[in-house]
Scaffold this motif. Sequence first.
Motif, PDB file in Angstrom:
ATOM      1  N   UNK A  52       6.359   5.778   6.117  1.00  0.00           N
ATOM      2  CA  UNK A  52       7.317   5.720   5.951  1.00  0.00           C
ATOM      3  C   UNK A  52       8.344   6.273   5.588  1.00  0.00           C
ATOM      4  N   UNK A  53       9.453   6.890   5.294  1.00  0.00           N
ATOM      5  CA  UNK A  53      10.976   7.212   4.851  1.00  0.00           C
ATOM      6  C   UNK A  53      11.595   6.932   5.904  1.00  0.00           C
TER       7      UNK A  53
ATOM      8  N   UNK B 166      -1.371  15.206  15.041  1.00  0.00           N
ATOM      9  CA  UNK B 166       0.065  14.027  14.350  1.00  0.00           C
ATOM     10  C   UNK B 166       0.873  13.786  14.799  1.00  0.00           C
ATOM     11  N   UNK B 167       1.376  12.236  14.955  1.00  0.00           N
ATOM     12  CA  UNK B 167       2.692  12.314  15.350  1.00  0.00           C
ATOM     13  C   UNK B 167       3.569  11.925  14.332  1.00  0.00           C
ATOM     14  N   UNK B 168       4.596  11.824  15.112  1.00  0.00           N
ATOM     15  CA  UNK B 168       5.667  11.557  14.023  1.00  0.00           C
ATOM     16  C   UNK B 168       6.960  11.357  15.469  1.00  0.00           C
ATOM     17  N   UNK B 169       7.402   9.774  14.298  1.00  0.00           N
ATOM     18  CA  UNK B 169       8.314   9.099  14.855  1.00  0.00           C
ATOM     19  C   UNK B 169       9.709   8.819  14.166  1.00  0.00           C
ATOM     20  N   UNK B 170      10.849   9.052  15.070  1.00  0.00           N
ATOM     21  CA  UNK B 170      12.405   8.330  13.581  1.00  0.00           C
ATOM     22  C   UNK B 170      12.776   6.955  15.076  1.00  0.00           C
ATOM     23  N   UNK B 171      13.686   6.558  14.202  1.00  0.00           N
ATOM     24  CA  UNK B 171      13.785   5.637  13.971  1.00  0.00           C
ATOM     25  C   UNK B 171      15.719   5.217  13.872  1.00  0.00           C
ATOM     26  N   UNK B 172      16.623   5.003  14.565  1.00  0.00           N
ATOM     27  CA  UNK B 172      17.885   4.790  13.904  1.00  0.00           C
ATOM     28  C   UNK B 172      18.347   3.940  12.378  1.00  0.00           C
ATOM     29  N   UNK B 173      17.306   3.032  12.148  1.00  0.00           N
ATOM     30  CA  UNK B 173      17.452   2.465  11.394  1.00  0.00           C
ATOM     31  C   UNK B 173      15.727   2.080  10.840  1.00  0.00           C
ATOM     32  N   UNK B 174      16.264   0.807   9.850  1.00  0.00           N
ATOM     33  CA  UNK B 174      14.882   0.009   9.388  1.00  0.00           C
ATOM     34  C   UNK B 174      14.093   0.270  10.345  1.00  0.00           C
TER      35      UNK B 174
ATOM     36  N   UNK C  99       6.836  14.850   1.858  1.00  0.00           N
ATOM     37  CA  UNK C  99       8.594  14.925   2.325  1.00  0.00           C
ATOM     38  C   UNK C  99       9.078  14.983   2.989  1.00  0.00           C
ATOM     39  N   UNK C 100      10.370  14.352   2.861  1.00  0.00           N
ATOM     40  CA  UNK C 100      11.365  14.064   3.602  1.00  0.00           C
ATOM     41  C   UNK C 100      13.100  15.191   2.027  1.00  0.00           C
ATOM     42  N   UNK C 101      13.730  15.836   2.977  1.00  0.00           N
ATOM     43  CA  UNK C 101      14.434  16.628   2.244  1.00  0.00           C
ATOM     44  C   UNK C 101      16.084  16.358   3.348  1.00  0.00           C
ATOM     45  N   UNK C 102      17.173  16.096   2.568  1.00  0.00           N
ATOM     46  CA  UNK C 102      18.502  16.159   2.998  1.00  0.00           C
ATOM     47  C   UNK C 102      18.211  14.785   4.064  1.00  0.00           C
ATOM     48  N   UNK C 103      17.401  14.170   4.071  1.00  0.00           N
ATOM     49  CA  UNK C 103      18.095  12.724   5.291  1.00  0.00           C
ATOM     50  C   UNK C 103      17.214  12.632   6.559  1.00  0.00           C
TER      51      UNK C 103
ATOM     52  N   UNK D 235      19.125  13.802  15.180  1.00  0.00           N
ATOM     53  CA  UNK D 235      20.064  13.406  14.784  1.00  0.00           C
ATOM     54  C   UNK D 235      20.507  12.497  14.279  1.00  0.00           C
ATOM     55  N   UNK D 236      20.795  11.816  12.664  1.00  0.00           N
ATOM     56  CA  UNK D 236      21.193  10.545  12.713  1.00  0.00           C
ATOM     57  C   UNK D 236      20.147   9.732  12.171  1.00  0.00           C
ATOM     58  N   UNK D 237      18.688   9.670  12.649  1.00  0.00           N
ATOM     59  CA  UNK D 237      17.908   8.450  12.167  1.00  0.00           C
ATOM     60  C   UNK D 237      17.314   8.663  10.541  1.00  0.00           C
ATOM     61  N   UNK D 238      17.607   7.685  10.316  1.00  0.00           N
ATOM     62  CA  UNK D 238      17.038   7.120   8.453  1.00  0.00           C
ATOM     63  C   UNK D 238      15.697   7.421   8.263  1.00  0.00           C
ATOM     64  N   UNK D 239      15.115   6.248   9.545  1.00  0.00           N
ATOM     65  CA  UNK D 239      14.174   6.355   9.241  1.00  0.00           C
ATOM     66  C   UNK D 239      12.926   7.194  10.186  1.00  0.00           C
TER      67      UNK D 239
END
Lengths: 114, 107
Positions: free
Chosen positions: A48-49, A90-98, A68-72, A27-31
């Motif tokens: 990369x989103x 297939x691996x997904x990763x997120x980070x808090x910023x860019x 696609x990515x919806x609602x951030x 939650x809150x990760x934009x990337x």
Amino acid sequence: GAGVSQSPSNKVTEKGKDVELRCDPISGHTALYWYRQSLGQGLEFLIYFQGNSAPDKSGLPSDRFSAERTGGSVSTLTIQRTQQEDSAVYLCASSSQGMDEKLFFGSGTQLSVL
Amino acid sequence: SQQGEEDPQALSIQEGENATMNCSYKTSINNLQWYRQNSGRGLVHLILIRSNEREKHSGRLRVTLDTSKKSSSLLITASRAADTASYFCATSRGMRFGAGTRLTVKP
């Protein structure tokens, strides 16, 4: 959520079918990133989103792949007309910023195309 | 290429020995990161070193960065069987990963 969640954990499909893989980032990760890893190989970057937009989708291997990515937040990776060579984790990763911050990975989806 | 390239591809050592693996890259970076992967699933972040840093420590891990040579090294001291895993580097330019170094620590 507490971590990056991917579903399903495993997916077996027949050649020619379409599949959707889901990633729920922290939650809150934009990337958000998608990678593919074939058995015993390295990670192949797919897309990369940043928010809902995809400034870098240069890794998508063919037009059968889309994301696609919806609602951030939640992202889906769709593979149309699956082929046996699509079999991979297939691996997904997120980070808090860019792109400069550390990645948190999900456990991946093992896709098997028969 | 934006990705990091690790070497060696595989490394086998005895418990208690040190393990060193290297990463080379080709573009300018803001930072370089090392990750570990157990059993072919999600990667776990180990350490991040910024371009203005030359060395960083975290527990038994020591990372160096030489921006003039565009290379980094990861040293694991006093290795344990539990360190057996694949290790990957990625640079901030695109977060691309290489093929990794497969480390085996024998008890």
